[in-house]
Structures are given as structure tokens and as C-alpha cells.
Design a protein around this motif. Structure first.
Motif, PDB file in Angstrom:
ATOM      1  N   ALA A  94     -25.030 -16.687  17.022  1.00 46.69           N
ATOM      2  CA  ALA A  94     -24.335 -16.111  15.874  1.00 46.69           C
ATOM      3  C   ALA A  94     -22.906 -16.631  15.814  1.00 46.69           C
ATOM      4  O   ALA A  94     -22.383 -16.984  14.748  1.00 46.69           O
ATOM      5  CB  ALA A  94     -24.338 -14.586  15.966  1.00 46.69           C
ATOM      6  N   ARG A  95     -22.262 -16.741  16.972  1.00 44.69           N
ATOM      7  CA  ARG A  95     -20.875 -17.187  17.057  1.00 44.69           C
ATOM      8  C   ARG A  95     -20.755 -18.647  16.636  1.00 44.69           C
ATOM      9  O   ARG A  95     -19.863 -19.019  15.886  1.00 44.69           O
ATOM     10  CB  ARG A  95     -20.398 -17.029  18.503  1.00 44.69           C
ATOM     11  CG  ARG A  95     -18.906 -17.120  18.704  1.00 44.69           C
ATOM     12  CD  ARG A  95     -18.569 -16.902  20.165  1.00 44.69           C
ATOM     13  NE  ARG A  95     -19.020 -18.019  20.989  1.00 44.69           N
ATOM     14  CZ  ARG A  95     -18.201 -18.905  21.573  1.00 44.69           C
ATOM     15  NH1 ARG A  95     -16.892 -18.788  21.430  1.00 44.69           N
ATOM     16  NH2 ARG A  95     -18.680 -19.890  22.303  1.00 44.69           N
ATOM     17  N   ALA A 138     -21.332  -8.669  21.597  1.00 45.61           N
ATOM     18  CA  ALA A 138     -20.339  -9.108  20.618  1.00 45.61           C
ATOM     19  C   ALA A 138     -19.199  -8.099  20.531  1.00 45.61           C
ATOM     20  O   ALA A 138     -18.020  -8.460  20.465  1.00 45.61           O
ATOM     21  CB  ALA A 138     -21.006  -9.281  19.248  1.00 45.61           C
ATOM     22  N   SER A 198     -26.072 -13.706  20.753  1.00 44.19           N
ATOM     23  CA  SER A 198     -24.693 -13.519  20.245  1.00 44.19           C
ATOM     24  C   SER A 198     -23.994 -14.859  20.112  1.00 44.19           C
ATOM     25  O   SER A 198     -23.242 -15.091  19.164  1.00 44.19           O
ATOM     26  CB  SER A 198     -23.827 -12.624  21.143  1.00 44.19           C
ATOM     27  OG  SER A 198     -24.513 -11.988  22.135  1.00 44.19           O
ATOM     28  N   ASN A 199     -24.266 -15.742  21.068  1.00 41.74           N
ATOM     29  CA  ASN A 199     -23.590 -17.033  21.015  1.00 41.74           C
ATOM     30  C   ASN A 199     -24.056 -17.877  19.827  1.00 41.74           C
ATOM     31  O   ASN A 199     -23.272 -18.567  19.199  1.00 41.74           O
ATOM     32  CB  ASN A 199     -23.794 -17.802  22.323  1.00 41.74           C
ATOM     33  CG  ASN A 199     -22.903 -19.033  22.370  1.00 41.74           C
ATOM     34  OD1 ASN A 199     -21.694 -18.913  22.117  1.00 41.74           O
ATOM     35  ND2 ASN A 199     -23.490 -20.198  22.644  1.00 41.74           N
ATOM     36  N   LEU A 235     -15.863 -10.409  20.016  1.00 37.76           N
ATOM     37  CA  LEU A 235     -16.125 -11.594  19.188  1.00 37.76           C
ATOM     38  C   LEU A 235     -15.624 -11.334  17.771  1.00 37.76           C
ATOM     39  O   LEU A 235     -15.458 -10.172  17.365  1.00 37.76           O
ATOM     40  CB  LEU A 235     -17.629 -11.914  19.185  1.00 37.76           C
ATOM     41  CG  LEU A 235     -18.238 -12.301  20.543  1.00 37.76           C
ATOM     42  CD1 LEU A 235     -19.639 -12.864  20.357  1.00 37.76           C
ATOM     43  CD2 LEU A 235     -17.380 -13.311  21.296  1.00 37.76           C
ATOM     44  N   THR A 245     -29.824 -17.176  14.125  1.00 37.62           N
ATOM     45  CA  THR A 245     -29.675 -16.138  15.144  1.00 37.62           C
ATOM     46  C   THR A 245     -30.983 -15.370  15.333  1.00 37.62           C
ATOM     47  O   THR A 245     -31.408 -15.091  16.458  1.00 37.62           O
ATOM     48  CB  THR A 245     -28.551 -15.168  14.735  1.00 37.62           C
ATOM     49  OG1 THR A 245     -27.416 -15.926  14.321  1.00 37.62           O
ATOM     50  CG2 THR A 245     -28.168 -14.278  15.879  1.00 37.62           C
ATOM     51  N   THR A 286     -24.638  -9.784  13.975  1.00 35.92           N
ATOM     52  CA  THR A 286     -25.393  -9.038  14.992  1.00 35.92           C
ATOM     53  C   THR A 286     -25.668  -7.616  14.513  1.00 35.92           C
ATOM     54  O   THR A 286     -26.717  -7.053  14.825  1.00 35.92           O
ATOM     55  CB  THR A 286     -24.645  -9.015  16.337  1.00 35.92           C
ATOM     56  OG1 THR A 286     -23.338  -8.465  16.139  1.00 35.92           O
ATOM     57  CG2 THR A 286     -24.537 -10.399  16.929  1.00 35.92           C
ATOM     58  N   VAL A 293     -19.029 -12.588  13.321  1.00 34.57           N
ATOM     59  CA  VAL A 293     -20.140 -12.629  14.266  1.00 34.57           C
ATOM     60  C   VAL A 293     -20.775 -11.254  14.370  1.00 34.57           C
ATOM     61  O   VAL A 293     -22.005 -11.086  14.348  1.00 34.57           O
ATOM     62  CB  VAL A 293     -19.651 -13.095  15.654  1.00 34.57           C
ATOM     63  CG1 VAL A 293     -20.784 -13.059  16.659  1.00 34.57           C
ATOM     64  CG2 VAL A 293     -19.044 -14.485  15.565  1.00 34.57           C
ATOM     65  N   ARG A 294     -19.888 -10.251  14.442  1.00 32.48           N
ATOM     66  CA  ARG A 294     -20.421  -8.903  14.584  1.00 32.48           C
ATOM     67  C   ARG A 294     -21.167  -8.452  13.338  1.00 32.48           C
ATOM     68  O   ARG A 294     -22.116  -7.660  13.429  1.00 32.48           O
ATOM     69  CB  ARG A 294     -19.287  -7.931  14.926  1.00 32.48           C
ATOM     70  CG  ARG A 294     -19.097  -7.861  16.438  1.00 32.48           C
ATOM     71  CD  ARG A 294     -17.661  -7.739  16.851  1.00 32.48           C
ATOM     72  NE  ARG A 294     -17.170  -6.393  16.635  1.00 32.48           N
ATOM     73  CZ  ARG A 294     -15.906  -6.046  16.878  1.00 32.48           C
ATOM     74  NH1 ARG A 294     -15.033  -6.961  17.316  1.00 32.48           N
ATOM     75  NH2 ARG A 294     -15.512  -4.822  16.691  1.00 32.48           N
ATOM     76  N   LEU A 308     -22.938 -19.025  12.849  1.00 35.82           N
ATOM     77  CA  LEU A 308     -22.635 -18.068  11.769  1.00 35.82           C
ATOM     78  C   LEU A 308     -23.773 -17.994  10.749  1.00 35.82           C
ATOM     79  O   LEU A 308     -23.568 -17.708   9.578  1.00 35.82           O
ATOM     80  CB  LEU A 308     -21.314 -18.428  11.069  1.00 35.82           C
ATOM     81  CG  LEU A 308     -20.045 -18.237  11.914  1.00 35.82           C
ATOM     82  CD1 LEU A 308     -18.803 -18.599  11.102  1.00 35.82           C
ATOM     83  CD2 LEU A 308     -19.925 -16.820  12.440  1.00 35.82           C
TER      84      LEU A 308
END
Lengths: 702, 702
Positions: B110-111, B456, B107-108, B461, B119, B469, B465-466, B114
Motif C-alpha cells: 500500500a505504501r 500502518a 502495508s508496504n 505511515l 494491495t 488499509t 496509506v492508511r 498506493l
């Protein structure tokens, strides 16, 4: 020996005379109000139309298959195949005609007498016509073959066009069984689609779309549902059990031949072993006749299930006695091999095992599906947690309920095998089916009572009358569930016998079907998947038809005046749709059972088909029990809530809504898929038995 | 020859080094916000606590069983059993630990980035730790045994206390497999209960009782659900496939011995036949290692499923090449029997069949369960007719989906049997599993992505980001469904090999398991019913636990401040409940698989158990496919509506409600019952393989 055939023939004639007598007696009873008579006429006409249309298709298929057999396999076997189809059809038609007379007369008897006992008598008399017809017609055809041609080990037969190596007398018996099987297959598949598409669609219309009560005669689908009860629960059931009965008797004779060929019988023991299945079945028929006459004469009390149990216990008890006598007569004076562990009484002991299993499986089924016991009560309780929980719990109940019936079947097979070798397996199967006349009679009581209740409801008979018919209906639900358990149990036994007979038919020496061989294993797992596939086809067909009938019914309901009750809906149109849907969707799944063993066998050989049959049977037995019992439990969990026996939840509550969902899911399971699975495995096994020789000769991939 | 063992050992060491390297790399990545780190810590701690508590029970059972083996059967076999349990546990623990690190780092990533490609890389790197561990640890234990003791046809072993006739080297291999099997059984049963009781109960709380969004962190059950993903989908899956892989390799070696004993191999062909399974698996491991390194190095695009497919195709392709080379090396210079239809290439051809089947079964599974194809779309459409229709249609899809996978398996068995005899069956199975490292890696990608999405969501988040994911999660759903299809297919192959090995272990001469014998048939139908019974027990356990957890969760939610979000719910208490429930309900069903073959065998003999294993397998294969695919289709039909792809119906509509019901019904099917059925049949077969000798000696009813 052949004198004994005549004795059995006399019993058959007696039974058929009683059938005729009862039929006339039922027909002579009063129908009640004009509305009742009209409604009953619509049902009767609808059922007759369906049967006529259906039998046109069946006739074409039967004649085509018969021609193929006579031309390419064995001359006379086409004839015997047609004989089987005729015998099976006769039993169905007699049974269904009498049921469509008995239904309205049952409601009327309730109306006139207000006595449970007298009402039960009418319904049971109607049912006994079906029951005795099944056993009598099934045996009649077989005796015609045995008396007409006899059994000759060395008779080589050939077709008119092609000369294949096959035993003519074996062919005649197996094709007779195949004729019965074909009719049963079509009846089950078409009947299941008819009745459940009608049932589900009338539920959708009444409960979901228009908020009307169940069995409301304004919904045209309701009439189709009434007809469906006769089509599936009478005709379907009659032909199914007739086929089990015939196949088992035939398998008994075939297995005796195989054992003899393998040196397991002396000449004298062999002719006794060939005769015992016939005598046991004949004794059973006599027992059923006596039992059904007795319960028709005695005064009946107010507990219907007790009265029905009487018929079962008298038949089973008498069959035991007559079976023992004939066993003594046939086996006590001949030289037996050491494999008969209990001496002359060994065959009888096997039959007893079968009888006990049959009764016990019925009791287990009752435990899992009746509102009086924990499983169904727990299921009703789960309904309070919503739809997903009730379905999941119902699945668990269905799966759990397989263990004990199968354990019983497995134990009976094991012990009867230990007592009498392979021959014992055939006798255990036959024992279970020896008093099939009474079993079917009680089973047929169910739909007659169901129809009687429906007529009382839709003709707005007084509350007191409906109380009586409701009581009969509730008992009918339980007998239906028990009947399903019995049908599956007997099909399991019958199929095992048929598979053993099949393996015996092509094996040289001891019959061997080796599951450590890759060919057989490949067939085995494929057989299992075919059962799932067959189930899927039937399920999809049913919900498709239900959707179509619901939409059609909606159109009929939207005609002005129908919903208000001032205009009768167009019943004939709805009946036509139901008939067309059922027939259109009948052919593919029915033909599957015919085609799979032939194509699979020609491609991969006899052993592959042996594996396939075993695989299909092993999967179909628990699946059929699952379908029947989860469906039965769903149905009764809903009833449990409707009877206000679940504290704080009654008709219309969220829990009831969830239970209704369960019931609808169960409808297809128990009345379409479950009941068709046993005929699916029996048919495939019967086809294999008729074609073992051809397959062996023409296998492509060797 | 034994030099080749060392080559494989080097590959194993290389793979384990890469595992260590990846583990450190993952652990070194950033966790993101403090909230994310906290949440991840709760998940990690919860998963670790569960594993610790669970392994205490497993250790007791394993040591007890090991003692019995060493004392009464064969001295060293207790040790090898413990070795198997250790290897399996090591793979699970490494896999689960890395997954609980990788989830939050995914998740991080992705954060921070992006970027979908970056990811995916993190999640896949996490997954590849599981995958390579499974194959490497599984082979390591086997090689320790082979290098340490070798295989000796004439080595007679006995226990410390009792002297039973058994082959010590066979015993060591089968008990090693049994050790893996025990761990897998417990992991699957406990993991399924844990994850689905948590999932269903959080659905009840969020959707039915409190109207909260999915994955809302105020509901304490949600955390248990996150933990459950790791417990079941990582640990359960790892041990399950490790056991399939080990059992198949072992069966290959055992079957080669049986064929040799039956005179089917010359001495030189025999030693090649013993070596090929090891080399094929070693080549597969090397291929997986290379493929996973490649996809970790190259730049990834935005379509995750394409990237995952790359890994599969590279591994499968390389395995094919290496398999061909080693086949040539081993078989081209030895004298082969005529049963090798394609000469030295025959074993390789069988392996190819297995590989093709594996990939094809995955594709069929995707067809039946993905929102891109008709079946799931039709299911979503049926949801517009209400709950009963969606369930019935889902049942039909599940049943229908069995045919083609089973047809593929049956054909592969048939053809590989034709190419190489019984030995060919073992190789087809092994072919399918030879690149299990990559299969498990991709499979483990699913729960990591699922957890990443959940984190997320519950750590709020940003939307972007979501979106990333969510995309990974959707791909993870498909890979999970494919992984299930693969697990079942490989289990089918593995079990068939095990059964053949079992029959070979007690047969004199050619292995024969005769289904025309009543003992075997009785076992067969009972085996089928046992599968249903086992399913029922698991289902009942899950809904009972879900009910309990929903009620407990309700209590925790009612503490002031929790629903408002100002007070954190007591996660630890809920995790404790989930752990206790799962462990309390783990023992009975897991022990069943151990006890049934022993008790049944001692009562009725080796042939009865042979029949029982066949029956259980034939029923379990389509049942497992049914459970997996109907569950997958239900899940995605719901998603299809949520994605607004069904015109006129969206989230919150009546159709969506019906689809949610379907999804909940499917939860138990696909993640509890379906995945446990394959380990059930494998375990029973493995137990039978270890105890054939004992059973034969001590049968009570002969």
C-alpha cells in the motif's frame, strides 16, 4: 370410581368458599389516608380497564377458534375450549381484583401496626386468593368435562361441517387446555409489554432525563408501572401456571390412554392410572388450603421469608402424604405390569421426584439471583469496571445458571421414566405442580408487596412504614425469582408430557419420534430458531413501546406545575397509552404459537411438528432460565450497591450507574421474554395435541 | 475405482505446490521501513511462541488419547488420530506463518504502490495459502487412510489390550476426524481467549484509563491484540473449517455405509456413493485452485469486495460443473434405488442445495451486520438512548437474525432428504464445504488486512496509506462476519450428518433416535444446557483474563518514558502474560467436549448421548448465529457512528460511548463464544462416533 370425582369436587368447592371469604375479608380492611385510597383507585381502575379491553380481543379470538373446532374438528370441542378460557380468566380476574385491593391495605396495615408479621399476613392473604383460584378453577373445568362426558376410548367425533377421524373425549380435554393456553399467551405477552414499557420508560424519565427518585408520583409512567405489576405478575402468572397445571393433568390422562392402547396397562390398572392425576391434584389443593389457613391463623414473626417457607413446606408435606394414600388406594389392589419398578408406590415415587425438583430448582434460582450469594455479589463487583463488563458477566451468570436446574429436570425425567415408563414422566410433572396453589400464593405476594412499597413511597408515608414495605419488597423479589424458576421448570415438565402425548396421539404402536430422520431434524432446528425469533419480537416491541411512553411522559411532565408537584400529571392519558401499546403489540406474537404448528404441520406433516416442538422446548428451557436468572442477578446487583454493601461504591457512583444499565437490560429479559417463553412452548404443544389428527389427514408434502 | 483416488491425489499435490510457490513469493516481498520490519518481527515471534507453547499441550493430549484408542479400542486408530492432528496443525502453521509474513508486506505494498488493487492482491495471496492448505491437508490425510487401508465392511478391529467389537476401517476414519477436532477445539478456545483478552484490555487501557487512540503502540496490549488476530482468526479458523470439511466428508462415507447395510444401495451404487464425496471435494479443491490463480493473475480494480466475490463465484461455479460431471460418471451407469428421486443427478442436486445455502447464509449475515442495511443502522440509532437500549436492541437483532439462516438449513435438509434419503443430507453438507479453500482464503484476507492496518497505524505511515488499509480492513470485517455465518452453517450441516452417522453406527436396522423416549429427552435438554454452560465458562475466562491483562498493561505503562513514547514498553512480558492466560484457561473447556459424551454415555447409554448431541446442536446453532451477528452488528454500529453517518453524533459523543460498550460486549460474543460453539458440537459428535461401540458395551445404568 366416579365417586372419587365428587370427593375432589367437594375440595374445590371448599377452596372457592375460602377464596370468597378471604376476598371479603381483604375488601373489608381499611385503605388508610385519602391520598392512598386515591392512588389505589387509580391503579385498580387502570388494571380493570386494561383487563376489560384486553378481554374483548381475547374473546374474539377464542370464539373464532372455538367455532373452527366445532365446525371442522369435533362438535363439543368448541365448548370445552371456551370453558377453558372462562376458567383461566376467572382465576386471573379474581386474582387481580383481590391484589389491587390488597396492595393499599398492606401499606396501611404496615402504617397502622408497624408490625412486619401482621403486614405479611395481609399480603399473603391477598396472594392466597390468586393461588387457590388458579388451582380450583383449573380443576373445576376439567372435572366438569370428566363428570359430564367421561372418557371413552372408542368415541369418534366429528365437526358440524366436516367429518374428521378423532377421539371426541380426547379432543375435549386438549381443547380445554388450549382455551387456558390462549388466555395465558395473551396475558403474558400483553402484560409483559405493559409492565416493562412502563417500568423502563419511568426509569428513563426519572433517572436519565429529570434526575427524580424512583417511584416518584410526579412521573405519570410510575402509575402505569404499578398497574403493570398487577397485570403481568398477577394475571400473567396466574394464567401461566393454571395452564401448566391443566396441561400436565390433561397430559397425564392422555398418556395413560396411550400406554393402555399400547397394552401397557390392564383394564383395572388403566382406570386407576386415569384417576390418579385427578386425586393427586385434588390432594394437593386440599393441602394448599390447609397450609394457607394455618399460616393465616398462626402468629407471624419478623422474618417474612421464613413464614412463606412454612406455607410451602406444609403444602408439600401434606401433598406427599395424601398422594401416598391415594396411590395405595388406587394401585395396591390392581394387577400392575413389571414396568412399575416399585410396585403400587411407583406413581407416587415419580410425583415425589417432581416435588423435590420443584423445590430444588427454587433454591438454585435463589443462589444465582440473591444478594446473599457469590454470583450476584461478583456481578456487583464487575460493575466497577463499567457497563460492558457488567453485561458480559451477567450473560455468563445467566448461561451458567442453566446447568443445575436442567440437570435436575433431566434426572427426574430419567428416573421417573425408569420407575414407571412414560406414565412416570407425566406424574413427575404433576407432582411438581400438585401444590401450585401455594406456589402461586407466594408468588402473588411479591407484586402485592411491591405495590404496597410503591404506594408507601409515592404517598410519602413515614420512614418506618417504608422500612417494613421495603423488607417485604425485598422478599418479594426473591419469591418472584423463585416463582420464575418454578414456572420454567414446570413448563419444561409439562411440555415434555405434552410432546409425548402428541407423539402418542398419531403413532401406531409404540410412540416414536425419530431424530435420525431428516424431516424431524429439520423441524427440530427450525423450532429452536423460532424461539429466538419470538424472543426478538417481544424485545423489540418492549423497547419500542418504552421509547414511545418515555416521550409521551416527557410531554406530560412539561405541563407547568407537574414537575413542581402542584399539578397532578394526567395519569389516565398515560394509562391509555400503555394499554394501547400493549394490546397493539399483543396479537402477532400470540398468534405465532397458534399458527406455526398448524401451517408447519399442514405443509410438512406430523413428524415435522414433533421435531419442531422438541427443538423449541430444548432451546426455550435454558433460554428462559437465562433470561430469568440474568435479569434477577442484574436487579439484585444494583440493589446490592444501593444497600451500600459494595465497599467504596454507593448510589450515584459510576459502578451504580453501570449496575442500573444492567438492571434495565435485565428488565425485558426477566419480565417479558423469559416468562413468555414457557407459555410459547406449552401453547404450541397444546395446539399440536388438538390437531394431530387433522394434520395427519391433510399433510401437503408427504 | 481406486484410480480415482490417484486423480484426487494429483490435485492435492498441485494445490500444495501452489501453496509453496505463493509462500515463497510472499516471503520474497519487501517489508518496508525498519520500524515496520521490527513490529512485524515482534508479531511473528509472538505468534510462533504461542503456537509452540500451545502445541506442546496439544501434543500431550493427542498422544494420550491416541494411546487409549490403540490400547483399548482399535490398534491403528491411535495412528490415524495423530495423523489428523498433524494434518490440521500443518494447515494452521503454514497459514499462520504466511499471514504473519503477508501482513507487513500488505502495508508496504500500500505504501509503495498506493493502489488498492495491488494491495488486495498481496493480502489475498497470503490468505489463499491458508485456504488451500486447509482443503489440501484435510483431504491428504483422508486419502492416505483410504489408499492405505481401504474400507472394509467386515474388518473387525480390537485394541492391543482389550478386544471390543468395532469396525476397524470406520474407526480409522472417525479417529482421523477426531484428531482434527481436538486441534480445532484447543485452537479456538485458546485463540479466542488470547485475542479478546488482549483486545478488550487494550480498549480499557486506551479508551477508559489513559485516553489514547486505538492501536497506539505505546499500549503493550495492542501488540498482543495484533498477534491474537493471527492466532484466532487464522489458526483458529483454519482448524475449525478443516475439521468441518473432514468431518463432513467422513460422515458422507459413513452414512453411505449405513445406507448400504440397511439395503438402500446395490453393490455398484454403494461403491459410487462411497467415491462421490471424495470426487466432489477433489473437484472443489481444483476449482478453488483455478479461481485463486485467476484472481492472482488478473488486474484488480478498486473495489476489494468485488474482487473477492469473483473468487467465490468462480470456485462455486466450477465446483458445480465438476460435481455434475463426476456425478454422471459415477451414478449414471449403476442401478439406483427409487429413493433417488432425480435419478443419477440426485446426489449432485443435494450438493447444489448445500452450495446455495452456504452463499445465501453469507448474504443474510451481511444484511444483519453491515452498515449498509437497516438492522445495524437502527442499532446505531438506539445508541442515542444509552447503553441499556443499545444492548437490548443488539440482543434483539442477534435473536432475530437466526430465523432465515436456520430456515435455509432446515429446508436444505428437508429437500435433500426427500431427494436422496439420509445420504442426501451428507451431500448437502459436503456441497456447502466443497469449495472451502476459497472461503477460508477470503476469510484469512480479513485478519491480514486488519494487521496491515494496525501496522500502518502504529508505524505512523502516511494518511494515504492508511486510507487504503482502512478500506481493506472494512471489507475484512464484512468477510469475517460472512465467514462466521458460513462456519456455523457448515457446522450445523456437519453435525447433523455426524449425528445421523452416530445413530446409524449403533442401530440395528433403520437408524432410530426416539425423542418420545424419556432417556433421549433427558439427554436432549441436558445437551442444550451444556451449550449454555460452555458459553459461560468461555465468557468468564475471557473477562477474567482481560482484567488481568489490563492491570498488567497498566503497570508496564507506568514505567517512566513509556507514555511519553521515548521508551518502548516491554512487549515480551505482555505477550507472555497473554500466552499464559490463554493456555491456562484452554484445558477445562476443551476437555469438556471430550469427556461429556464418554461419561454421559457410559452412565446412561448410547441413546442418551444421541439425545444429548441433538439437544446441543439445536441450541448451539441459533446461539452461535446470535453471538456472531449481534457481535458483528455492535461492531459496525460503532463504526457507523465513527464514520459520521449518524446525524448529530460522532466519535466521542454519548451515543458513541454507548456503541463502544456494545462493541465490547460483542467482542466476547462473536470472537470467543460464537466461533467455539460450532467446534463444541462437532467435537462431541465426533467423539460419540468413535466410541459408540464402547459405550454400548459398557453402559452402567441400563
Amino acid at each position: 370410581m366416579s365417586m372419587l370425582y365428587n370427593v375432589v369436587l367437594v375440595i374445590i368447592v371448599l377452596a372457592l368458599c375460602y377464596v370468597l371469604f378471604s376476598y371479603k375479608k381483604i375488601k373489608g380492611m381499611k385503605e388508610g389516608t385519602q391520598e392512598m385510597a386515591e392512588m389505589a383507585l387509580i391503579i385498580r381502575r387502570g388494571a380493570n380497564t386494561f383487563m376489560k379491553t384486553e378481554y374483548k380481543t381475547i374473546a374474539i379470538v377464542v370464539i373464532a377458534v372455538a367455532l373452527i373446532f366445532s365446525l371442522f374438528v369435533e362438535k363439543t370441542s368448541g365448548l370445552t375450549l371456551i370453558l377453558g378460557a372462562i376458567m383461566s380468566s376467572s382465576a386471573c380476574i379474581v386474582g387481580m381484583k383481590s391484589a389491587t385491593y390488597a396492595n393499599v391495605r398492606t401499606s396501611n396495615k404496615a402504617r397502622e401496626s408497624l408490625s412486619i408479621g401482621q403486614t405479611v399476613k395481609v399480603a399473603l392473604l391477598g396472594g392466597s386468593i390468586s393461588g387457590l383460584s388458579v388451582q380450583a378453577f383449573g380443576m373445576l373445568g376439567l372435572l366438569i368435562i370428566l363428570i359430564g362426558w367421561g372418557i371413552d376410548h372408542s368415541s369418534r367425533g366429528s365437526g358440524f361441517l366436516l367429518s374428521l377421524e378423532c377421539n371426541a373425549s380426547t379432543m375435549r380435554i386438549t381443547t380445554y387446555s388450549l382455551g387456558c393456553s390462549l388466555v395465558a399467551m395473551f396475558n403474558r405477552v400483553a402484560g409483559g409489554n405493559y409492565t416493562k414499557a412502563a417500568d423502563i420508560s419511568s426509569d428513563i424519565l426519572a433517572k436519565l432525563r429529570h434526575d427524580l427518585p424512583e417511584d416518584d408520583s410526579r412521573v405519570p409512567n410510575v402509575i402505569a408501572d404499578f398497574i403493570g405489576d398487577n397485570v403481568n405478575d398477577i394475571a400473567g402468572n396466574c394464567s401461566d401456571l393454571l395452564e401448566s397445571f391443566v396441561a400436565t393433568t390433561a397430559a397425564g390422562i392422555l398418556i395413560a390412554s396411550t400406554v393402555y392402547a399400547g397394552g401397557g396397562f390392564t383394564d383395572s390398572a388403566y382406570s386407576s392410572a386415569m384417576m390418579y392425576p385427578i386425586l393427586l391434584a385434588g390432594g394437593g389443593l386440599l393441602s394448599c388450603l390447609i397450609a394457607l389457613i394455618i399460616v393465616n391463623i398462626i402468629k407471624m414473626g419478623d422474618d417474612p421469608s421464613k413464614e412463606l417457607d412454612k406455607a410451602t413446606y406444609i403444602s408439600a408435606g401434606l401433598t406427599l402424604v395424601l398422594g401416598l394414600l391415594s396411590c395405595y388406594m388406587l394401585f395396591s389392589k390392581v394387577e400392575l405390569s413389571s414396568s412399575f419398578v416399585l410396585g403400587w408406590a411407583s406413581p407416587w415415587a415419580c410425583a415425589v421426584l417432581g416435588i423435590i425438583s420443584g423445590v430444588a430448582i427454587g433454591m438454585i434460582t435463589e443462589y444465582y439471583t440473591s444478594t446473599d450469594f457469590k454470583p450476584t455479589q461478583n456481578l456487583a463487583l464487575m460493575a466497577t469496571e463499567g457497563e460492558a463488563f457488567v453485561i458480559t458477566k451477567g450473560d455468563a451468570i445467566g448461561s451458567r445458571s442453566c446447568l443445575y436446574p436442567v440437570l435436575l429436570i433431566a434426572l427426574s425425567l430419567f428416573v421417573s421414566g425408569k420407575l414407571c415408563g412414560t406414565y412416570g414422566i407425566a406424574l413427575a410433572s404433576l407432582g411438581m405442580l400438585s401444590f401450585v396453589g401455594t406456589t402461586v400464593s407466594i408468588d402473588a405476594f411479591g407484586p402485592i408487596a411491591d405495590n404496597a412499597g410503591g404506594l408507601a413511597e409515592s404517598c410519602h408515608l413515614p420512614h418506618k412504614v417504608r422500612e417494613i414495605t421495603d423488607k417485604l419488597d425485598a422478599v418479594g423479589n426473591t419469591t418472584a425469582a423463585i416463582g420464575k424458576g418454578f414456572a420454567i421448570g414446570s413448563a419444561a415438565f409439562a411440555t415434555v408430557s405434552l410432546i409425548v402425548a402428541y407423539v402418542g396421539s398419531y403413532s401406531v404402536g409404540e410412540p416414536v419420534l425419530n431424530f435420525a430422520s431428516f424431516v424431524v431434524v429439520a423441524g427440530g432446528i427450525l423450532g429452536g430458531a423460532l424461539v429466538e425469533y419470538f424472543s426478538a419480537v417481544l424485545t423489540d416491541n418492549t423497547i419500542d413501546s418504552a421509547k414511545k411512553m418515555a416521550d409521551d411522559g416527557d410531554k406530560l411532565l412539561s405541563i407547568p406545575g407537574v414537575l413542581e408537584g402542584s399539578v397532578k400529571p394526567d395519569y389516565d392519558k398515560m394509562i391509555k397509552t400503555a394499554t394501547e401499546e400493549a394490546l397493539r403489540k399483543m396479537l402477532f406474537p400470540s398468534i405465532l404459537a397458534l399458527v406455526i404448528p398448524v401451517v408447519g404441520g399442514l405443509l410438512f406433516g406430523v413428524e415435522f411438528i414433533g421435531g419442531l416442538l422438541v427443538g423449541a422446548t430444548i432451546v426455550a428451557i435454558p433460554r428462559a432460565i437465562f433470561m430469568g436468572n440474568s435479569g434477577g442477578a442484574f436487579d439484585n446487583a444494583k440493589k446490592f450497591i444501593e444497600q451500600e454493601r459494595l465497599e467504596g461504591h454507593s448510589k450515584g457512583s459510576a459502578a451504580h450507574k453501570a449496575a442500573v444499565t444492567g438492571d434495565t437490560v435485565g428488565d425485558t429479559r426477566k419480565d417479558v421474554v423469559g416468562v413468555a417463553l414457557d407459555i410459547f412452548i406449552k401453547s404450541m404443544s397444546t395446539v399440536a395435541n388438538t390437531l394431530g389428527g387433522v394434520i395427519r389427514t391433510f399433510t401437503i408434502i408427504k
